[in-house]
Scaffold this active site. Structure first.
Site, mmCIF file in Angstrom:
data_model
loop_
_atom_site.group_PDB
_atom_site.id
_atom_site.type_symbol
_atom_site.label_atom_id
_atom_site.label_comp_id
_atom_site.label_asym_id
_atom_site.label_seq_id
_atom_site.Cartn_x
_atom_site.Cartn_y
_atom_site.Cartn_z
ATOM 1 N N GLU A 1 -14.972 -3.601 -7.142
ATOM 2 C CA GLU A 1 -15.050 -4.460 -5.952
ATOM 3 C C GLU A 1 -15.439 -5.896 -6.251
ATOM 4 O O GLU A 1 -14.884 -6.818 -5.662
ATOM 5 C CB GLU A 1 -16.046 -3.874 -4.927
ATOM 6 C CG GLU A 1 -15.493 -2.722 -4.116
ATOM 7 C CD GLU A 1 -15.514 -1.412 -4.884
ATOM 8 O OE1 GLU A 1 -16.052 -1.393 -6.011
ATOM 9 O OE2 GLU A 1 -14.998 -0.416 -4.344
ATOM 10 N N HIS B 1 -22.740 6.774 2.013
ATOM 11 C CA HIS B 1 -21.390 6.538 2.527
ATOM 12 C C HIS B 1 -21.353 6.380 4.035
ATOM 13 O O HIS B 1 -20.301 6.536 4.640
ATOM 14 C CB HIS B 1 -20.463 7.700 2.116
ATOM 15 C CG HIS B 1 -20.145 7.709 0.652
ATOM 16 N ND1 HIS B 1 -21.045 8.130 -0.295
ATOM 17 C CD2 HIS B 1 -19.037 7.326 -0.025
ATOM 18 C CE1 HIS B 1 -20.501 8.025 -1.495
ATOM 19 N NE2 HIS B 1 -19.289 7.532 -1.364
#
Lengths: 390, 304
Positions: free
Chosen positions: B27, B96
């Site tokens: 990322e 998450h």
């Protein structure tokens, strides 16, 4: 005047002795000259370019002038900082001028450059002017970022200079993004993303290199290895300080960063490589005379002998001066005159920059967005200070 | 970039590999590259598999994207969109499930959008991509599977929704409930239940977390005099806190009851189904808070 013009066309090697020499002016000849780099290039998984660099007398004199201007600007910034006219961070580039100047000589303004916070001289190399540089350092309206950026945030988009970044390492993925756009638009140009030996260990560098290699982006990663990441020596920060090899599957070249001709040759080579084949790493072996920033004396982690040793043996400006004198392209007095002119140019620019006012208070709220939709923004006490964003 | 959950299905065929790119799972690297491309004037849309992973890239979102136009006094604008699912899914655990609306909306220079319905998703994403500034586009994984009625106007290729404007999903007179993303659906369910008990709730779908539509929120509260803020994210320093403060600053005299706040539990998201249910607002919680706000003052008079 005509006589002087005639004299200029006589190549230095053939110039008859003393009588005519006294009347000769500084050479602006564009007759090619071939000069050997200080040391050969060391390479990693690529054949290095030749040590023989083509230049011209005019170019060498431009190198001298440009590097001297950068040197003087940085030294003047030191004084301004101590006089408290520059606040916050101020990272000076003196010693490293050959990288900025050599790179510029190898490329065009259609190529892109991005660097970290030691950015004043790159700004100048890309066509930035002294007044806007000093004004930005002092936080004035005439600054290149209108006083809103400061030392670490100089930009010149019309010359494809994308800053000016304060977060160590961030500029490298950004630079690979610039390269992405160049490739997307099929421009046949390249991006030079500069970073230091400290940033060379950042993970995001390797992420960006991986993607650049996969997508064959014209990214050139230039490690300005001045051997100290802030106060940490390279051998204490990097298990492998052979930064030109750190690209692993990406080719690399190690360059004497104090030799402006070597820098020029390497950058020319790198651009051709990057546009055709994808990323390449350049390691510029360079040195900064100042500490990491104005808050760092720079002598607690290096000896004064080391610093003065580099100044004596490897100074980039002195090197070019010797070349110019050896090839008889100018006299010592002429070069001294150039330096005097530069001093005056810098002093005048500082005076002019000092006249520029601080930004108008309304500037607190400008440029938050390109398109604000008329939303409100607030000062510390929103009942006292609020503004509509345009 | 970064294909996931079929949102980008068909795009590769339509636009080709030069424009739709799969990236490695890095990322920081791919976000930095996208921001650099935006500096050069391209208009990238960066997909995070979920916004939890945006934390790997948050320096680029904030320091490289959000602040650049300001620091460069307008020279470097960043027309980029960061999109992906945000907030809790089902049973995916603590790492998450976080909602990032409050974090990103904290930052000047960013625009933060949160669609609820299909109309929102279409209209807001189009505006986000066209917008010249960096936009964080917070979708919701559980909403991907939900269907919404859609008008022909919405299906038109030129349809877009303005940034910074909330939508009154349901009009009401007695209490205002603000919500975004999946919680809008919960608020509407709560409003249905409340209406059967004689409380008419006005549900505001914020759509835009930054800029926040303070005008719409305050106009509603001045009408209803009561407010429940609703969000899925952690409560402390959340979106509801900002909404409450806005109302206190601009409409204090209009409040007939303290502002109520419903948010995710102040704990990392647990895995066990029963605990997970307790960690996320349920319709009951919203109804209860609304009733509290309604019964603190005098009993409901004739609702004219």
């Amino acid at each position: 005047m005509a006589a002087a013009a005639l004299l200029r066309r006589i190549p230095a090697a053939r110039a008859p002795p003393t009588a005519l020499m006294a009347a000769r002016t500084i050479s602006d000849s564009t007759a090619p000259l071939t000069i050997e780099t200080s040391v050969p290039f060391t390479s990693h998984i690529v054949d290095p370019p030749s040590r023989d660099v083509t230049t011209t007398p005019a170019e060498l004199l431009t190198f001298f002038r440009d590097m001297s201007l950068m040197r003087r600007m940085e030294i003047a910034a030191d004084s301004l900082y101590k006089a408290k006219l520059i606040r916050g961070f101020c990272h000076l580039y003196d010693g490293q001028e050959a990288v900025a100047v050599g790179m510029e000589a190898a490329i065009t303004r259609s190529d892109s450059i991005i660097t970290a916070y030691r950015d004043h001289c790159i700004y100048l190399a890309r066509g930035g002017d002294l007044v806007s540089a000093f004004a930005e350092l002092m936080g004035r309206q005439a600054g290149c970022s209108r006083g809103k950026g400061g030392s670490m945030h100089f930009y010149k988009k019309d010359a494809n200079f994308y800053g000016g970044h304060g977060i160590v390492g961030a500029q490298v993925p950004l630079g690979c993004g610039l390269a992405f756009a160049q490739k997307y638009r099929k421009e046949e140009t390249a991006t030079f993303a500069l970073y230091g030996d400290g940033a060379a260990n950042q993970g995001q560098l390797f992420e960006a290199l991986n993607i650049s290699a996969l997508w064959k982006l014209p990214s050139i990663l230039v490690c300005e290895n001045n051997h100290y990441g802030m106060g940490t020596a390279e051998w204490r920060a990097a298990k492998s300080p052979a930064y030109y090899k750190r690209g692993d599957y990406v080719p690399g070249l190690k360059v004497d960063g104090m030799d402006v001709l070597a820098v020029k040759q390497a950058c020319k080579f790198a651009k051709e490589h990057a546009v055709a084949n994808g990323p390449i790493v350049l390691e510029m072996d360079t040195y900064r005379y100042h500490g990491h920033s104005m808050s760092d004396p720079g002598s607690t982690y290096r000896t004064r002998d080391e610093i003065s040793g580099v100044r004596q043996e490897r100074d980039p400006i002195e090197r070019v001066r010797k070349l110019i004198l050896a090839h008889d392209l100018a006299t010592p007095a002429e070069l001294k005159d150039t330096e005097k002119e530069i001093r005056k140019e810098v002093d005048d620019a500082i005076a002019k920059a000092k006249e520029s006012p601080m930004p108008d208070t309304s500037e607190l709220f400008t440029n938050v967005f390109v398109k604000g939709f008329g939303v409100e923004s607030f000062g510390a006490d929103r009942k006292e200070l609020r503004a509509t964003l345009p | 970039m970064m294909c996931s959950i079929q949102i980008t299905k068909g795009l590769l065929d339509k636009y080709g590999p030069d424009r739709v790119l799969d990236t490695p799972i890095t990322e920081a690297g791919f976000t930095g590259i996208a921001v650099g491309a935006a500096y050069q004037g391209l208009r990238p849309v960066v997909e995070f598999m979920t916004f939890n992973f945006s934390m790997q890239a948050i320096d680029h979102i904030i320091n490289s994207a959000a602040k650049s136009n300001y620091m460069s006094a307008g020279q470097i604008s960043v027309p980029i969109v960061f999109r992906g699912p945000n907030g809790a899914a089902a049973g995916v655990g603590a790492q998450h499930s976080q909602c990032y609306a409050a974090w990103y909306a904290h930052v000047p220079g960013l625009k933060v959008l949160a669609p609820y319905s299909a109309e929102d998703a279409r209209g807001l994403l189009k505006s986000a991509i066209r917008d010249p500034d960096p936009v964080v586009f917070l979708e919701n994984e559980l909403l991907y599977g939900e269907s919404f009625p859609i008008s022909a106007e919405v299906l038109d290729s030129s349809f877009s929704l303005p940034i910074g404007k909330a939508k009154i999903e349901r009009e009401g007179k007695d209490i205002t409930i603000t919500a975004y993303s999946k919680m809008v659906g919960y608020a509407l369910q709560a409003a249905e239940i409340l209406s059967k008990e004689g409380i008419s709730a006005e549900v505001i779908n914020l759509r835009s977390i930054r800029p926040l539509d303070r005008a719409a929120i305050n106009a509603s509260v001045r009408k209803t005099n009561r407010l429940v803020t609703l969000e899925e994210g952690f409560p402390q320093h959340g979106v509801g806190s900002e909404i409450c403060m806005s109302v206190v600053e601009e409409s204090f005299e209009y409040l007939d009851a303290p502002v109520e706040r419903i948010a995710g539990a102040d704990v990392p998201m647990p895995y066990a189904a029963n605990l997970e249910r307790m960690a996320v607002p349920q319709v009951d919680d919203i109804v209860r808070a609304a009733k509290r706000a309604c019964y603190r003052a005098a009993p409901m008079a004739a609702t004219a």
